[in-house]
Motif scaffolding. Sequence first.
Motif, PDB file in Angstrom:
ATOM      1  N   GLY A  12       0.794  -1.226   0.000  1.00 57.63           N
ATOM      2  CA  GLY A  12       0.000   0.000   0.000  1.00 57.63           C
ATOM      3  C   GLY A  12       0.823   1.271   0.000  1.00 57.63           C
ATOM      4  N   SER A  13       1.879   1.300  -0.791  1.00 56.97           N
ATOM      5  CA  SER A  13       2.689   2.519  -0.918  1.00 56.97           C
ATOM      6  C   SER A  13       3.119   2.669  -2.366  1.00 56.97           C
ATOM      7  CB  SER A  13       3.924   2.455  -0.029  1.00 56.97           C
ATOM      8  OG  SER A  13       4.768   3.575  -0.275  1.00 56.97           O
ATOM      9  N   LEU A  14       3.045   3.880  -2.890  1.00 57.74           N
ATOM     10  CA  LEU A  14       3.480   4.144  -4.263  1.00 57.74           C
ATOM     11  C   LEU A  14       4.868   4.775  -4.288  1.00 57.74           C
ATOM     12  CD1 LEU A  14       0.140   5.663  -5.677  1.00 57.74           C
ATOM     13  CD2 LEU A  14       0.831   3.260  -5.563  1.00 57.74           C
ATOM     14  N   GLY A  17      10.937   4.555  -3.007  1.00 59.64           N
ATOM     15  CA  GLY A  17      11.815   3.870  -2.051  1.00 59.64           C
ATOM     16  C   GLY A  17      11.041   3.179  -0.934  1.00 59.64           C
ATOM     17  N   SER A  18       9.825   2.768  -1.218  1.00 63.43           N
ATOM     18  CA  SER A  18       8.934   2.216  -0.179  1.00 63.43           C
ATOM     19  C   SER A  18       9.541   1.015   0.559  1.00 63.43           C
ATOM     20  CB  SER A  18       7.614   1.789  -0.826  1.00 63.43           C
ATOM     21  OG  SER A  18       6.881   0.956   0.052  1.00 63.43           O
ATOM     22  N   TYR A  19       9.538   1.081   1.880  1.00 66.48           N
ATOM     23  CA  TYR A  19       9.987  -0.054   2.687  1.00 66.48           C
ATOM     24  C   TYR A  19       9.007  -1.213   2.574  1.00 66.48           C
ATOM     25  CZ  TYR A  19      13.061   3.454   4.735  1.00 66.48           C
ATOM     26  OH  TYR A  19      13.993   4.448   4.901  1.00 66.48           O
ATOM     27  N   ASN A  20       7.745  -0.881   2.440  1.00 62.07           N
ATOM     28  CA  ASN A  20       6.734  -1.941   2.368  1.00 62.07           C
ATOM     29  C   ASN A  20       6.830  -2.705   1.049  1.00 62.07           C
ATOM     30  OD1 ASN A  20       4.788  -1.872   4.859  1.00 62.07           O
ATOM     31  ND2 ASN A  20       5.439   0.222   4.431  1.00 62.07           N
ATOM     32  N   THR A  77       1.274  -3.480   4.373  1.00 60.01           N
ATOM     33  CA  THR A  77       0.728  -2.148   4.617  1.00 60.01           C
ATOM     34  C   THR A  77       1.657  -1.219   5.392  1.00 60.01           C
ATOM     35  OG1 THR A  77      -1.190  -0.920   5.452  1.00 60.01           O
ATOM     36  CG2 THR A  77      -0.544  -2.876   6.728  1.00 60.01           C
ATOM     37  N   PRO A  78       1.832  -0.012   4.897  1.00 59.91           N
ATOM     38  CA  PRO A  78       2.411   1.047   5.734  1.00 59.91           C
ATOM     39  C   PRO A  78       1.372   1.458   6.775  1.00 59.91           C
ATOM     40  CG  PRO A  78       2.476   1.636   3.381  1.00 59.91           C
ATOM     41  CD  PRO A  78       1.559   0.467   3.534  1.00 59.91           C
ATOM     42  N   GLU A  79       1.781   2.270   7.726  1.00 61.70           N
ATOM     43  CA  GLU A  79       0.820   2.858   8.673  1.00 61.70           C
ATOM     44  C   GLU A  79       0.794   4.364   8.439  1.00 61.70           C
ATOM     45  OE1 GLU A  79       0.307   1.419  12.773  1.00 61.70           O
ATOM     46  OE2 GLU A  79       0.953   3.412  13.385  1.00 61.70           O
ATOM     47  N   HIS A  80      -0.386   4.869   8.120  1.00 57.37           N
ATOM     48  CA  HIS A  80      -0.565   6.307   7.951  1.00 57.37           C
ATOM     49  C   HIS A  80      -1.569   6.794   8.981  1.00 57.37           C
ATOM     50  CE1 HIS A  80       0.916   6.874   3.500  1.00 57.37           C
ATOM     51  NE2 HIS A  80       1.869   6.519   4.331  1.00 57.37           N
ATOM     52  N   ASN A  81      -1.118   7.676   9.845  1.00 59.16           N
ATOM     53  CA  ASN A  81      -2.005   8.233  10.870  1.00 59.16           C
ATOM     54  C   ASN A  81      -2.763   7.140  11.624  1.00 59.16           C
ATOM     55  OD1 ASN A  81      -1.333  11.006  10.330  1.00 59.16           O
ATOM     56  ND2 ASN A  81      -2.420  10.747   8.403  1.00 59.16           N
ATOM     57  N   TYR A  82      -1.995   6.170  12.066  1.00 56.04           N
ATOM     58  CA  TYR A  82      -2.492   5.044  12.873  1.00 56.04           C
ATOM     59  C   TYR A  82      -3.427   4.113  12.108  1.00 56.04           C
ATOM     60  CZ  TYR A  82      -0.721   6.883  17.356  1.00 56.04           C
ATOM     61  OH  TYR A  82       0.064   7.317  18.389  1.00 56.04           O
ATOM     62  N   SER A  83      -3.421   4.147  10.788  1.00 48.70           N
ATOM     63  CA  SER A  83      -4.349   3.292  10.058  1.00 48.70           C
ATOM     64  C   SER A  83      -3.757   2.867   8.718  1.00 48.70           C
ATOM     65  CB  SER A  83      -5.686   4.034   9.871  1.00 48.70           C
ATOM     66  OG  SER A  83      -6.657   3.154   9.338  1.00 48.70           O
ATOM     67  N   SER A 113       3.784  -5.543   7.733  1.00 42.10           N
ATOM     68  CA  SER A 113       3.869  -4.077   7.695  1.00 42.10           C
ATOM     69  C   SER A 113       5.278  -3.642   8.060  1.00 42.10           C
ATOM     70  CB  SER A 113       2.854  -3.443   8.655  1.00 42.10           C
ATOM     71  OG  SER A 113       3.062  -3.896   9.970  1.00 42.10           O
ATOM     72  N   ALA A 114       5.627  -2.469   7.557  1.00 45.25           N
ATOM     73  CA  ALA A 114       6.901  -1.841   7.916  1.00 45.25           C
ATOM     74  C   ALA A 114       6.623  -0.373   8.163  1.00 45.25           C
ATOM     75  CB  ALA A 114       7.907  -1.993   6.767  1.00 45.25           C
ATOM     76  N   SER A 115       7.194   0.131   9.250  1.00 47.29           N
ATOM     77  CA  SER A 115       7.059   1.570   9.502  1.00 47.29           C
ATOM     78  C   SER A 115       8.354   2.073  10.116  1.00 47.29           C
ATOM     79  CB  SER A 115       5.850   1.837  10.408  1.00 47.29           C
ATOM     80  OG  SER A 115       6.246   2.280  11.671  1.00 47.29           O
ATOM     81  N   THR A 116       8.557   3.375  10.004  1.00 50.47           N
ATOM     82  CA  THR A 116       9.768   3.948  10.576  1.00 50.47           C
ATOM     83  C   THR A 116       9.627   4.122  12.087  1.00 50.47           C
ATOM     84  OG1 THR A 116       8.871   6.086   9.916  1.00 50.47           O
ATOM     85  CG2 THR A 116      10.517   5.121   8.472  1.00 50.47           C
ATOM     86  N   GLY A 117       8.434   3.859  12.592  1.00 50.81           N
ATOM     87  CA  GLY A 117       8.182   4.011  14.023  1.00 50.81           C
ATOM     88  C   GLY A 117       8.458   2.746  14.813  1.00 50.81           C
ATOM     89  N   MET A 118       8.239   2.849  16.134  1.00 50.69           N
ATOM     90  CA  MET A 118       8.602   1.748  17.036  1.00 50.69           C
ATOM     91  C   MET A 118       7.562   0.626  17.096  1.00 50.69           C
ATOM     92  SD  MET A 118       8.078   3.761  20.624  1.00 50.69           S
ATOM     93  CE  MET A 118       8.407   2.378  21.662  1.00 50.69           C
ATOM     94  N   ALA A 122       1.727  -1.742  13.566  1.00 48.22           N
ATOM     95  CA  ALA A 122       0.767  -2.639  14.239  1.00 48.22           C
ATOM     96  C   ALA A 122      -0.659  -2.114  14.165  1.00 48.22           C
ATOM     97  CB  ALA A 122       1.180  -2.826  15.703  1.00 48.22           C
ATOM     98  N   ARG A 123      -0.809  -0.809  14.345  1.00 41.81           N
ATOM     99  CA  ARG A 123      -2.179  -0.263  14.365  1.00 41.81           C
ATOM    100  C   ARG A 123      -2.826  -0.385  13.000  1.00 41.81           C
ATOM    101  NH1 ARG A 123       0.869   4.169  17.814  1.00 41.81           N
ATOM    102  NH2 ARG A 123       2.106   3.948  15.941  1.00 41.81           N
ATOM    103  N   ALA A 124      -2.040  -0.205  11.949  1.00 39.76           N
ATOM    104  CA  ALA A 124      -2.582  -0.373  10.591  1.00 39.76           C
ATOM    105  C   ALA A 124      -2.957  -1.837  10.354  1.00 39.76           C
ATOM    106  CB  ALA A 124      -1.549   0.079   9.558  1.00 39.76           C
TER     107      ALA A 124
END
Length: 186
Positions: A12-14, A17-20, A77-83, A113-118, A122-124
């Motif tokens: 879910g990233s366009l 350099g998407s990590y996902n 899925t990435p996580e955008h604004n907790y979703s 999922s992959a996110s730059t956060g800790m 998970a929330r997504a």
Amino acid sequence: MNRQVSILGFAGSLRSGSYNRALLCAAADLVPKDAKVEIFDLEGIPPFNQDLEKSMPEKVKEFKARIRSADAILMVTPEHNYSIPGVLKNAIDWASRPYGDNSFEGKPVAVMSASTGMLGGARAQYHLRQVFVFLDMHPINRPEVLVTFANQKFDEKGRLTDEKAKELIGQLLEALVAWTRKLKVG
Ligand SMILES: Cc1cc2nc3c(=O)[nH]c(=O)nc-3n(C[C@H](O)[C@H](O)[C@H](O)COP(=O)(O)O)c2cc1C
């Protein structure tokens, strides 16, 4: 069902350099020998418009056909604004329509999922799992593949360097293949 299990994966990233997307590519390399991961790029899927449900854009028709012909689905899925990011939700909404023609119905599915956060997205993931309920999909619960601090887990070519994550991806795909075979055999 002795033939290879076909898994359709999309991220879910366009972002180039998407990590996902990089995580999805890693999965395509780590898949068990009796299965294959084919990647579908969500680039080009227009914003959902219910007026077009009965004459869908070509890219959406292609997406729906690829989902239908796959034995199982892998969503990253990435996580955008907790979703879930809009790009992913938009694609899911198209493929679930028109009413009565949900391409995802009954499909086994795994999530990463992959996110730059800790929390690694998970929330997504949990929001996405809620969406699986209405889609009537059959998700794998464990292992949970959550790549935290993703900016430290890939090299400059986008290759996953985290051994633990690789191990978990391998286990997730093995579980997905076993689950798919179980559901198909009945
Ligand atoms: C609009 C937006 C919202 C974001 N919200 C979150 C968030 O809620 N939680 C999180 O962990 N990271 C968040 N991030 C950071 C993403 O984890 C990071 O941009 C990640 O690289 C996105 O995935 P990608 O590399 O596959 O595009 C957000 C990023 C964007 C652009």
